[in-house]
Structures are given as C-alpha cells and as structure tokens.
Design an enzyme around this catalytic site. Structure first.
Site, PDB file in Angstrom:
ATOM      1  N   HIS A  61       4.311 -14.532 -10.046  1.00  0.00           N
ATOM      2  CA  HIS A  61       5.536 -15.078 -10.645  1.00  0.00           C
ATOM      3  C   HIS A  61       6.013 -14.076 -11.692  1.00  0.00           C
ATOM      4  CE1 HIS A  61       2.328 -16.280 -13.346  1.00  0.00           C
ATOM      5  NE2 HIS A  61       3.170 -16.734 -14.256  1.00  0.00           N
ATOM      6  N   ASP A  65       3.561 -11.683 -18.832  1.00  0.00           N
ATOM      7  CA  ASP A  65       2.191 -11.175 -18.803  1.00  0.00           C
ATOM      8  C   ASP A  65       1.709 -10.866 -17.395  1.00  0.00           C
ATOM      9  OD1 ASP A  65       2.345 -13.983 -18.473  1.00  0.00           O
ATOM     10  OD2 ASP A  65       0.240 -14.260 -18.999  1.00  0.00           O
ATOM     11  N   HIS A 133       3.305 -24.428 -11.041  1.00  0.00           N
ATOM     12  CA  HIS A 133       3.419 -23.899 -12.391  1.00  0.00           C
ATOM     13  C   HIS A 133       4.794 -24.256 -12.936  1.00  0.00           C
ATOM     14  CE1 HIS A 133       2.118 -21.588 -15.729  1.00  0.00           C
ATOM     15  NE2 HIS A 133       2.911 -20.552 -15.549  1.00  0.00           N
ATOM     16  N   HIS A 254      -7.856 -14.364 -16.781  1.00  0.00           N
ATOM     17  CA  HIS A 254      -6.656 -14.925 -17.410  1.00  0.00           C
ATOM     18  C   HIS A 254      -7.060 -15.867 -18.542  1.00  0.00           C
ATOM     19  CE1 HIS A 254      -2.745 -17.097 -17.696  1.00  0.00           C
ATOM     20  NE2 HIS A 254      -2.253 -15.958 -17.268  1.00  0.00           N
TER      21      HIS A 254
END
Length: 297
Positions: A61, A65, A133, A254
């Site tokens: 996506h 980051d 998400h 992550h």
C-alpha cells in the site's frame, strides 16, 4: 539461491536500531523488493545487496513507511545502469502517489508500472489478495509449481544416467521408463508477505501452506485495542495466522517503536504458532527458505 534479506523492520518511524521497512526476496534469478521505506538504498549497501538484483518492486500500500524509499532505489538503479525491465506492482488506488514518487527518481531504467485492483495472479507464480487496512492494501504470495524429486537408486536401476535424467524429467518417459517410476512428488516452495492488516480472509489465504511467512507484528497482545483501532496485527494474531495456515517459518517484523525489545512479541507469537517456527526479524538478517522435507518413498 532463495533467501530473504531484511533491510528494515520499523513501522511508522525508524529507531536507532531499526530502519523503515524493506525486504528483498532472492528467488532463483529474480529479486523482489517489498515495501521500500526511507533509507532502503543505504540499507542495501549495508546488506551487500546490489540494485542490479532487483527485478520486481512490490508495494502492499502507499503509506509512507512502505514506499517513501522508492525514488532513492530507482535512482540508484539508474545510476548503476540497470538494463533489465523492472516491474513495479502496487494497488491501483495508489496510482497518484506512485507516479509522484517515480517522477522524482532519476529516469533511464525500463520501469513498467503494474497496478492491480483485485485478487489474482499478477505475474507467473506471483499473486495478490486484499487485506484489511485503513487504505487499499494487498499481500503477496509467491509459489513454484509442484514437481518431482528424482531417486538416484531407482534411476541407476533403470539405467538412466547423466543428461538422460533431465530428458526423462522433460518428456515424462524414456526408453520405457516412466518419470513416476523413478521419482516421488515434491511440493513447490511458497512465500507470503503480509503487512498492515487486521485479521482477514485475504491474509489467511496468503499464509496457507507457505514455507516462509513474513507478517507484521506491530503491537503486543497487551495493546490489542490499538491494533484493532489502526487495523494491524498483534504478535499473537500473527502466530495464529501462521499456525492456522501451517506455515513452516514465521518472520515477525514491522515493530512499533514503543517496543525496544521485541522478545516479548516473539514469545507471544510462539505461544500461538503451533508447529511453526518463529523468527523476530532484525535489520540486515538473511533468512533462507526452509528446506523442503523429502516425503517418504
């Protein structure tokens, strides 16, 4: 050569010991770079990874980051004179962001934009499935076709030697000897990459039966409310994902900057991962795909 080179393990903001996201999967002749965050180009130098190795770049996506390192990587590839085509895969809804990032990179490489907007195969052996998400997000799964393992003792007994063994594999039968008479089935290896998601069917499908599963572990189980609020996985949920899918090895990454020591996250994942081995990733780790187990003859 099949290995994962971990270039960064931080979510949202880097820390003194963790760079932003970045993962290079070396898979035979291909190099798949996943989610290059800021600093990925420098991390590649530390890891001894050449930009010439990259053949595909896969974005889950377009949160910063996971993609703000893209211009630097592309510019380095241009500087190094990469000649082969480079395919850039990303969610179609992120088109404006991706084009803006590409526009500030040095030109001259053969970059081919490959947006996707639904589940399915996007390249031979490479598929995507939607995750859950705050913006459109996809996970990736790479698998090789099932094959067969040749049995030297059976080949010798059948009088098949040297180049004839390869010919038998290609043609299926040679001088009355069938491939299935001198070999056994071998499952193809599989790899899945799952970032930034709440638990969902897409993540479960990607994780099913893979040898190596890379999954976000942004929050501790103690911070499950935060994970739900921001649509992320806890360490325990990552363990569930691996266990339910029967994954060979789970690589946790992550990590939120709130956790200086991710050992507690690894323990929470292990408590729920069943038979799946759990590896908390550290920047610059190199993780080989687990060897395929030879089935009994």
């Amino acid at each position: 050569m099949r290995e994962l080179v971990v270039l960064g393990t931080a979510s949202q903001v880097p820390t003194r010991t963790r760079n932003h996201n970045g993962y290079l999967l070396r898979w035979d002749g291909e190099g798949l770079l996943f989610d290059p965050g800021e600093g990925t180009q420098r991390q590649m130098i530390h890891a001894g990874v050449s930009a010439n190795r990259i053949t595909r770049i896969c974005l889950t996506h377009v949160h910063g980051d996971h993609c703000y390192g893209l211009p630097g990587v592309l510019s380095r590839m241009a500087l190094d004179g990469v000649k082969h085509p480079v395919h850039l895969h990303y969610p179609a809804s992120g088109e404006d962001v991706v084009r803006a990032l590409v526009s500030v990179a040095s030109p001259s490489i053969d970059l081919r934009l490959r947006p996707h907007s639904d589940a399915g195969e996007i390249a031979p052996g490479l598929e995507v499935r939607p995750l859950r998400h705050r913006i459109e997000t996809y996970g990736y799964r790479l698998t090789e076709p099932d094959g067969r393992t040749m049995l030297p003792e059976r080949l010798a007994a059948a009088g098949i030697t040297g180049p004839d063994a390869g010919r038998l594999q290609r043609e299926g039968v040679l001088r009355g000897v069938r491939l299935e008479d001198v070999s056994i089935p071998r499952s193809g290896q599989g790899f899945a990459f799952i970032m930034d998601t709440a638990p969902c069917e897409g993540a479960e499908g990607l994780a099913d039966g893979v040898d190596l599963l890379v999954a976000e572990s942004t929050f501790s189980d103690d911070d499950a409310a935060l994970a739900a609020q921001y649509a992320h996985l806890t360490a325990g949920q990552a363990g569930d994902l691996a266990a339910n899918g029967g994954a060979g090895t789970l690589v946790l990454t992550h990590f939120s900057s709130r956790y200086g020591d991710v050992g507690v996250l690894a323990e929470q994942a292990r408590a729920r991962s069943g038979r799946t081995a759990v590896v908390p990733a550290t920047d610059l780790d190199r993780i080989s795909l687990p060897k395929r187990q030879r089935p009994p003859s």
